[in-house]
Structures are given as structure tokens and as C-alpha cells.
Design a protein around this motif. Structure first.
Motif, PDB file in Angstrom:
ATOM      1  N   ARG A   1      37.255 -21.898  16.436  1.00  0.00           N
ATOM      2  CA  ARG A   1      38.247 -20.884  17.025  1.00  0.00           C
ATOM      3  C   ARG A   1      38.825 -20.249  15.616  1.00  0.00           C
TER       4      ARG A   1
ATOM      5  N   VAL B   1      42.189 -18.481  14.424  1.00  0.00           N
ATOM      6  CA  VAL B   1      43.346 -18.830  14.961  1.00  0.00           C
ATOM      7  C   VAL B   1      44.306 -17.771  13.884  1.00  0.00           C
TER       8      VAL B   1
ATOM      9  N   SER C   1      51.869 -27.269  13.891  1.00  0.00           N
ATOM     10  CA  SER C   1      51.987 -26.656  15.170  1.00  0.00           C
ATOM     11  C   SER C   1      51.892 -27.270  16.440  1.00  0.00           C
TER      12      SER C   1
ATOM     13  N   TYR D   1      48.960 -28.053  21.649  1.00  0.00           N
ATOM     14  CA  TYR D   1      49.544 -27.054  21.185  1.00  0.00           C
ATOM     15  C   TYR D   1      49.878 -26.190  22.311  1.00  0.00           C
ATOM     16  N   ASP D   2      50.849 -25.295  21.692  1.00  0.00           N
ATOM     17  CA  ASP D   2      50.945 -24.141  22.660  1.00  0.00           C
ATOM     18  C   ASP D   2      49.817 -23.249  23.239  1.00  0.00           C
ATOM     19  N   ALA D   3      49.946 -22.856  24.516  1.00  0.00           N
ATOM     20  CA  ALA D   3      48.604 -22.436  25.031  1.00  0.00           C
ATOM     21  C   ALA D   3      48.380 -20.845  24.485  1.00  0.00           C
ATOM     22  N   ASP D   4      49.300 -20.363  23.698  1.00  0.00           N
ATOM     23  CA  ASP D   4      49.077 -19.125  23.226  1.00  0.00           C
ATOM     24  C   ASP D   4      47.723 -19.123  22.094  1.00  0.00           C
ATOM     25  N   PHE D   5      47.699 -20.377  21.733  1.00  0.00           N
ATOM     26  CA  PHE D   5      46.750 -20.450  20.375  1.00  0.00           C
ATOM     27  C   PHE D   5      45.255 -20.325  20.838  1.00  0.00           C
ATOM     28  N   GLY D   6      45.147 -20.632  22.054  1.00  0.00           N
ATOM     29  CA  GLY D   6      44.049 -20.526  23.015  1.00  0.00           C
ATOM     30  C   GLY D   6      42.937 -21.565  22.585  1.00  0.00           C
TER      31      GLY D   6
END
Length: 276
Positions: A108, A110, A119, A259-264
């Protein structure tokens, strides 16, 4: 007439890529690169560099280092590159240069603020243990082994002692390089399916050999050699000498970071469904 100095050449635009990597660690000297070249990181970076076709070695940073013999279901790494390729090409292309026991599961792009280690909100491990009078054969190297029956209730009671933020010096290897022995253990889940036990751990971070040393204590309690209350004594002693011997690396799996979800980024790979 004064000649103007040449305009600076702009640096090539780079992108940051994250990869999810799975591996059977039995044949390797752990994750981190070593002069022997027999590490998972060495194999991955060699494959990435060969796929890129660039003269410079692609260097990776990982979410968490694993020891010799420890497996990974979703190690996460990141690196910067000016090479533009579709995400699925990074997966297929890199895998074509990797040995059979290491595979990139996903790639992915990022943001540059993403860092595989820094992170991560937490990290997850699982230990798979085979309880049987006879040692493993087909699954040798992939599961730990005990021949004495274990008590689920005793181990669950002992494990609860470890939940929360503690000084885990008693479960820390002498060679551990962590700045502090204080870690926050978020959960320990213990379950059994047939003759296989699964111990799952999640924490802010782990010390060197921390899980294998906890496993040694849980098994000593599970087989009746020690009472559940002994775990609290070991924790409070803050001495490696107070704990059980370090258990085998064979059944230990790095499940990956959170990880935080916004990293996908994916939270799991298909290998999770294979693990008992």
C-alpha cells in the motif's frame, strides 16, 4: 560578466510504501539484518532491490523484530522509493525473487508521516502449543510442545496478573535493548481446540524474549508445578532469575501491528485463518 550558478537539480519525487510480509522463521537468524545474510530482512531487501532494477539497495524499517525461529503472519515494513509501480506489481514482483518461506501479502502507498514502528498503536503475537504425549512431527518447528496436561483456569488466572502497565524486568532477556522495561499489556487470550492451545498477546510493545518467558511461567502454572499466585511474585521480583526458563520459539507468531484506521492498512492476512 558574471555567470550565474546552475540551478539545483530537484530531488526525485519519492513515495512511501508499506508491505505486509509473512514468513516461516525456522530457517532464519531472526528478522534483523546480519552479516550472515540469513535473516528475513536480508532476503526481503535483496528481493526488493532486484525487482526495482536500481543499483541502490532498498532499505526497510519494520514494525517489530523477531528472533531466530519465530514466524511472522503480518510483519509490516515501509520504505521510500522513486520507482512507480502498481501496488500488486510490488507484491508479485518481489515475491518472484523471494524464497518459498517468505511472501509479501500486500502493498500500500502510505503518507510520508507513516512509520512502520513509530505509528503502531500496539503489537500482537500468538503462541501455538501442542499438548500431546508424543512430540510434533509434521508441524515440527511450527508449534511448541508440552506432554503434561494443562489447566485453562489456572493459566487464565495467572495471565490476568500481567494485564496493565507494569515493569516486566522479570520477563526481559539479558540482551534486551529496550530503553525501559515498563510496557502496557492490553490482553492475553487463551483458548484450546482439540490438542492445540493458542495464547494471544497484545501490548504497546514487547521486550526481547518477553512472550517466551511469560509462556514458560504460564506452562509451569498450567501443569501444576506452580500456583497461579506465583505469577504475581515473579512480576514483583523484577528479576529474570525469578521466572521460568525461556520457552521454545517454535510456536511463536508475530501477528502484526495495529495502526490507526486512516492509514488504510489490512489488519490480517489469509495466514491468520490457517493458524490453529
Amino acid at each position: 560578466m558574471l555567470l550565474s550558478s546552475p540551478a539545483p537539480v530537484p530531488a526525485p519525487t519519492t513515495q512511501r510504501l508499506a508491505l505486509g510480509v509473512s514468513y516461516n522463521g525456522r530457517a532464519y537468524d531472526g528478522w534483523q539484518s546480519q552479516p550472515s545474510g540469513r535473516t528475513v530482512q536480508d532476503q526481503l531487501e535483496l528481493a526488493l532491490t532486484r525487482f526495482s532494477g536500481q543499483p541502490e539497495t532498498i532499505n526497510t524499517l519494520c514494525a517489530g523484530r523477531t528472533d531466530a525461529g519465530v514466524h511472522g503472519l503480518m510483519q509490516v515494513v515501509h520504505f521510500d522509493t522513486a520507482l512507480e509501480r502498481p501496488e500488486n506489481a510490488w507484491v508479485r514482483g518481489t515475491n518472484s525473487f523471494l524464497p518459498d518461506d517468505i511472501a509479501v501479502q500486500w502493498a500500500r502507498q502510505v503518507p510520508h508521516r507513516f512509520h512502520a514502528r513509530a505509528s503502531a498503536r500496539s503489537r500482537r503475537y500468538a503462541y501455538v502449543l501442542h499438548e500431546s504425549p508424543v512430540r510434533p512431527s509434521v508441524e515440527a518447528g511450527q508449534v511448541g510442545w508440552v506432554f503434561r496436561p494443562l489447566s485453562l483456569e489456572a493459566m487464565q488466572e495467572a495471565a490476568q496478573t500481567l494485564i496493565g502497565e507494569h515493569d516486566f524486568t522479570s520477563f526481559r532477556a539479558a540482551r534486551c535493548q529496550a530503553h525501559s522495561p515498563v510496557k502496557h499489556l492490553l490482553r492475553v487470550d487463551i483458548s484450546r481446540r482439540s490438542s492445540y492451545w493458542r495464547f494471544e498477546f497484545e501490548a504497546s510493545a514487547f521486550l526481547h524474549h518477553m512472550i517466551r518467558n511469560i509462556m514458560g511461567c504460564l506452562i509451569a502454572i498450567g501443569n501444576g508445578n506452580r500456583p497461579p499466585a506465583w505469577m504475581a511474585e515473579v512480576l514483583q521480583a523484577r528479576s529474570r532469575d525469578a521466572a521460568a526458563p525461556t520457552f521454545s520459539p517454535d510456536g511463536l507468531y508475530f501477528l502484526g501491528p495495529v495502526y490507526d484506521a486512516d492509514f488504510g492498512l489490512p489488519e490480517r492476512t489469509p495466514a491468520f485463518d490457517w493458524l490453529p
